[in-house]
Design a protein around this motif. Sequence first.
Motif, PDB file in Angstrom:
ATOM      1  N   HIS A 109       0.826  -1.206   0.000  1.00  0.00           N
ATOM      2  CA  HIS A 109       0.000   0.000   0.000  1.00  0.00           C
ATOM      3  C   HIS A 109       0.867   1.266   0.000  1.00  0.00           C
ATOM      4  N   LEU A 110       2.003   1.223   0.680  1.00  0.00           N
ATOM      5  CA  LEU A 110       2.923   2.357   0.617  1.00  0.00           C
ATOM      6  C   LEU A 110       3.439   2.544  -0.805  1.00  0.00           C
ATOM      7  N   GLU A 111       3.719   1.434  -1.486  1.00  0.00           N
ATOM      8  CA  GLU A 111       4.181   1.515  -2.873  1.00  0.00           C
ATOM      9  C   GLU A 111       3.079   2.048  -3.783  1.00  0.00           C
ATOM     10  N   HIS A 112       1.852   1.578  -3.585  1.00  0.00           N
ATOM     11  CA  HIS A 112       0.720   2.010  -4.412  1.00  0.00           C
ATOM     12  C   HIS A 112       0.497   3.518  -4.298  1.00  0.00           C
ATOM     13  N   ARG A 113       0.781   4.067  -3.124  1.00  0.00           N
ATOM     14  CA  ARG A 113       0.587   5.502  -2.893  1.00  0.00           C
ATOM     15  C   ARG A 113       1.849   6.313  -3.193  1.00  0.00           C
ATOM     16  N   ASP A 114       2.846   5.679  -3.814  1.00  0.00           N
ATOM     17  CA  ASP A 114       4.100   6.349  -4.182  1.00  0.00           C
ATOM     18  C   ASP A 114       4.833   6.890  -2.962  1.00  0.00           C
ATOM     19  N   ILE A 169       6.839   4.672  -1.231  1.00  0.00           N
ATOM     20  CA  ILE A 169       8.081   3.919  -1.386  1.00  0.00           C
ATOM     21  C   ILE A 169       8.131   3.360  -2.797  1.00  0.00           C
ATOM     22  N   THR A 170       9.320   2.987  -3.231  1.00  0.00           N
ATOM     23  CA  THR A 170       9.463   2.252  -4.484  1.00  0.00           C
ATOM     24  C   THR A 170      10.148   0.926  -4.170  1.00  0.00           C
ATOM     25  N   ILE A 171       9.700  -0.140  -4.801  1.00  0.00           N
ATOM     26  CA  ILE A 171      10.293  -1.465  -4.629  1.00  0.00           C
ATOM     27  C   ILE A 171      10.805  -1.918  -5.989  1.00  0.00           C
ATOM     28  N   GLU A 172      12.102  -2.125  -6.079  1.00  0.00           N
ATOM     29  CA  GLU A 172      12.692  -2.500  -7.360  1.00  0.00           C
ATOM     30  C   GLU A 172      13.956  -3.305  -7.140  1.00  0.00           C
ATOM     31  N   ASP A 173      14.038  -4.461  -7.843  1.00  0.00           N
ATOM     32  CA  ASP A 173      15.228  -5.308  -7.785  1.00  0.00           C
ATOM     33  C   ASP A 173      15.630  -5.668  -6.349  1.00  0.00           C
ATOM     34  N   THR A 219      10.352   7.559  -0.990  1.00  0.00           N
ATOM     35  CA  THR A 219      10.223   8.712  -1.872  1.00  0.00           C
ATOM     36  C   THR A 219      10.109   9.984  -1.026  1.00  0.00           C
ATOM     37  N   GLY A 220      10.134  11.135  -1.705  1.00  0.00           N
ATOM     38  CA  GLY A 220       9.921  12.389  -0.990  1.00  0.00           C
ATOM     39  C   GLY A 220       8.562  12.416  -0.320  1.00  0.00           C
ATOM     40  N   ASN A 221       7.543  11.887  -1.030  1.00  0.00           N
ATOM     41  CA  ASN A 221       6.206  11.797  -0.445  1.00  0.00           C
ATOM     42  C   ASN A 221       6.197  10.883   0.767  1.00  0.00           C
ATOM     43  N   GLY A 222       7.016   9.831   0.703  1.00  0.00           N
ATOM     44  CA  GLY A 222       7.083   8.899   1.812  1.00  0.00           C
ATOM     45  C   GLY A 222       7.673   9.527   3.060  1.00  0.00           C
ATOM     46  N   LEU A 223       8.767  10.263   2.889  1.00  0.00           N
ATOM     47  CA  LEU A 223       9.371  10.960   4.027  1.00  0.00           C
ATOM     48  C   LEU A 223       8.387  11.944   4.642  1.00  0.00           C
ATOM     49  N   GLN A 224       7.634  12.632   3.771  1.00  0.00           N
ATOM     50  CA  GLN A 224       6.654  13.599   4.269  1.00  0.00           C
ATOM     51  C   GLN A 224       5.534  12.896   5.018  1.00  0.00           C
TER      52      GLN A 224
END
Length: 241
Positions: A136-141, A143-147, A153-158
């Motif tokens: 859900h954190l990824e869906h809302r941008d 966090i990003t999950i890759e490899d 993300t900046g939105n995540g820190l906020q």
Amino acid sequence: MTTMCGLDTGSDISQLASVLADATRAKVCVALMDGCAWTAGELAHHTQTSPQAMSSCLTRLEDARIISRIRQGRHQYVQLSDERMARVIEFLGSVTGPSDAPVTGYRQVRADQRLRYARSCYNHIAGHLGVDIAQHLEHRDLITIEDGSIRLTGNGLQWFEDEGISIPESRTAPRIKACLDWTERHFHIGGYAGSALLSYLLDQRFIEKAAPKRALHVTAAGREWFSKELDITVVDPTARA
């Protein structure tokens, strides 16, 4: 033979593997995944091992730097050495998969369901709920999950700041880490962000520690928080198929 930083890496891996190959030592490590400090007596009772055998077991684990000892007054406790070692134990569990041993008894079935749904992985949330949070954190941008890695993300820190969840800064370690979940085979969040989130939810009494050890119970207030803040519908784990 080529070595890294002057160390025989292959030999180091083989020594660590030999320590964890013992069933009792492995059970001790899994027990310590609750992030708490245990006494030798508690671990002996938990693993159904004699005090003498447990003493030898803990010495071997300490020599391998898998656990550390804490002395408080007349009492001595042990815990996993750090979150890095906890990730090793969780990863090994995800590789081997759940036990094929038959589950017997209503109480054991319910205990397994609670652990699979939400449990502590050293100092962060694992199980179905932990993976659900990451997705859900990824869906809302946020966090990003890759490899196999997770980035805030900046939105995540906020979002963390807006929720009043303080994430410590470190020049040597990332704020958030990917941890491959033992039972779900997907990533949940670890590192400082995962630890801060669990601490916040416990402090707000949105989550409580439950039985069996490592299980986490979401309270009524917690269900409202998860629904409002992350659009997650928390279910009764004992009702899961």
